[in-house]
Write a protein that holds these residues in place. Structure first.
Motif, short mmCIF file in Angstrom:
data_model
loop_
_atom_site.label_atom_id
_atom_site.label_comp_id
_atom_site.label_asym_id
_atom_site.label_seq_id
_atom_site.Cartn_x
_atom_site.Cartn_y
_atom_site.Cartn_z
N HIS A 181 0.81 -1.23 0.00
CA HIS A 181 0.00 0.00 0.00
C HIS A 181 0.84 1.28 0.00
O HIS A 181 0.54 2.25 0.70
N MET A 182 1.94 1.25 -0.79
CA MET A 182 2.78 2.43 -1.01
C MET A 182 3.40 2.99 0.27
O MET A 182 3.77 4.15 0.36
N GLY A 183 3.41 2.15 1.33
CA GLY A 183 3.92 2.65 2.61
C GLY A 183 2.94 3.59 3.28
O GLY A 183 3.32 4.43 4.09
N ARG A 184 1.66 3.46 2.90
CA ARG A 184 0.56 4.23 3.54
C ARG A 184 0.86 5.72 3.60
O ARG A 184 0.91 6.32 4.68
N VAL A 213 0.53 -0.72 -5.40
CA VAL A 213 -0.20 0.55 -5.51
C VAL A 213 -1.67 0.28 -5.19
O VAL A 213 -2.56 0.39 -6.02
N THR A 214 -1.88 -0.09 -3.97
CA THR A 214 -3.15 -0.67 -3.50
C THR A 214 -3.75 0.15 -2.38
O THR A 214 -3.12 1.02 -1.80
N CYS A 215 -5.02 -0.21 -2.10
CA CYS A 215 -5.74 0.29 -0.93
C CYS A 215 -6.06 1.78 -0.96
O CYS A 215 -5.93 2.47 0.06
N GLU A 250 8.09 -1.46 -13.81
CA GLU A 250 8.46 -2.89 -13.70
C GLU A 250 8.45 -3.37 -12.24
O GLU A 250 8.72 -4.54 -11.98
N ARG A 251 8.11 -2.49 -11.31
CA ARG A 251 8.24 -2.87 -9.88
C ARG A 251 7.01 -2.47 -9.07
O ARG A 251 7.10 -2.10 -7.90
N VAL A 252 5.84 -2.58 -9.72
CA VAL A 252 4.59 -2.30 -9.02
C VAL A 252 3.63 -3.48 -9.16
O VAL A 252 3.68 -4.22 -10.15
N LEU A 253 2.77 -3.63 -8.17
CA LEU A 253 1.76 -4.70 -8.15
C LEU A 253 0.43 -4.09 -7.73
O LEU A 253 0.40 -3.02 -7.08
N TRP A 254 -0.66 -4.80 -8.08
CA TRP A 254 -1.98 -4.33 -7.69
C TRP A 254 -2.79 -5.48 -7.10
O TRP A 254 -2.62 -6.65 -7.49
#
Ligand SMILES: O=C(O)/C=C(\C=C(/O)C(=O)O)C(=O)O
Length: 304
Positions: A181-184, A213-215, A250-254
């Motif tokens: 979560h992107m470190g909130r 890149v969530t939440c 290349e280094r993000v997830l959902w």
């Protein structure tokens, strides 16, 4: 054994809408959980919350409804280091789910191997004080040293205010590190302000560090209200997620974060969350990397 939910608990959205955004073939929901069911997989005595049940069957039904092909199931703190519910989901997924477990330093090599066989490919270190008690850094480093030879990575969950104190620990880890979560980030602060700049610098200076890149539903202050009838929501989170997707494609997830533990003011429609994706990954190429290429490289490298 029956469990009483934490007072005020919000259950997951029972009838999510079909997303308008069509997910690319092979898309991966790279952050979700299973809760129990408590009758079969009791929640941990040390837990800080007691959730509703959220079974593997219900998770897989959501996967199919939203148009995902695969899941990465992340051990939720309500189960502590008892990974049985997670493993049950993985071994009943026909190879379509991988896992991120929680382990303690006394786990045997045989048990680590068994988790790997089941489909686990990472461990989670949680630093969110409302979720877990403190674990000494030397224990976490010892665990990281034992899972690295398995090819696993470390998922970390922390509050933005704690990043300065945790930075050296994260950069000392001998594996890929995936930030939940992107470190909130505090999205009321500028996306190019010192706080988020500090997180972007961490990713820029350390190419083994990834971010989910969530939440948006956890981070947003503007909330799920759509603008001018559009389905888009959580507009104050968009700049933060989009910056990471565009700078580190290349280094993000959902992931959905279903069943969304510990939300207080609303429960998101998971279909609406999927419709958030084109706002943060505006091109087919960015969507392909975010939803297929990156999670496949990390969790199913043997198939890439
Ligand atoms: O589900 C999330 O990723 C976020 C939360 C909970 C957990 O991660 C968990 O219990 O493992 C939270 O912020 O409460």
């Amino acid at each position: 054994m029956s469990f009483e939910k934490t007072p005020g608990w919000l259950d997951w959205f029972a009838n999510p809408s079909i997303p308008q955004f069509r997910l690319p073939a092979g898309a991966v929901d790279a952050h979700c959980h299973v809760f129990g069911p408590g009758e079969r997989f009791p929640f941990a005595p040390e837990r800080k919350y007691t959730p509703c049940d959220a079974s593997r069957e219900q998770l897989f039904a959501l996967r199919d409804r939203l148009g995902f092909a695969r899941n990465v199931v992340v051990q939720a703190t309500c189960h502590g280091a008892d990974n049985r519910a997670l493993v049950d989901a993985l071994v009943h997924s026909n190879g379509m789910a991988r896992g991120v477990a929680t382990v303690r330093r006394d786990i045997s090599d045989a048990d680590l191997q068994a988790l790997h066989q089941a489909g686990v490919r990472g461990v989670r270190f949680n630093f969110v004080k409302r979720l877990v008690d403190f674990t000494p850094k030397d224990e976490l480093l010892e665990i990281a040293g034992r899972i690295a030879p398995l090819g696993w990575h470390v998922v970390v969950y922390f509050e933005a205010a704690d990043l300065p104190e945790l930075r050296d620990f994260f950069t000392a880890l001998p594996t890929t590190v995936v930030v939940d979560h992107m470190g909130r980030p505090d999205v009321t602060k500028p996306v190019d302000g010192p706080e988020f700049e500090g997180f972007v610098r961490l990713m820029r200076e350390h190419t083994n560090i990834w971010s989910k890149v969530t939440c948006p539903e956890r981070l947003s202050v503007t909330g799920p209200r759509a603008l001018n009838g559009e389905r888009a929501a959580y507009r104050d989170v968009v700049p933060f997620a989009r910056r990471l997707v565009e700078e580190f494609p290349e280094r993000v997830l959902w992931g959905t974060d279903w069943p969304h533990p510990n939300l207080k003011d609303h429960m998101p429609d998971d279909g609406l969350l999927v419709d958030f994706i084109p706002q943060i990954a505006p091109t087919p190429d960015l969507q392909q990397k975010l939803l297929v290429g990156n999670p496949m490289r990390l969790y199913w490298p043997e198939e890439v």
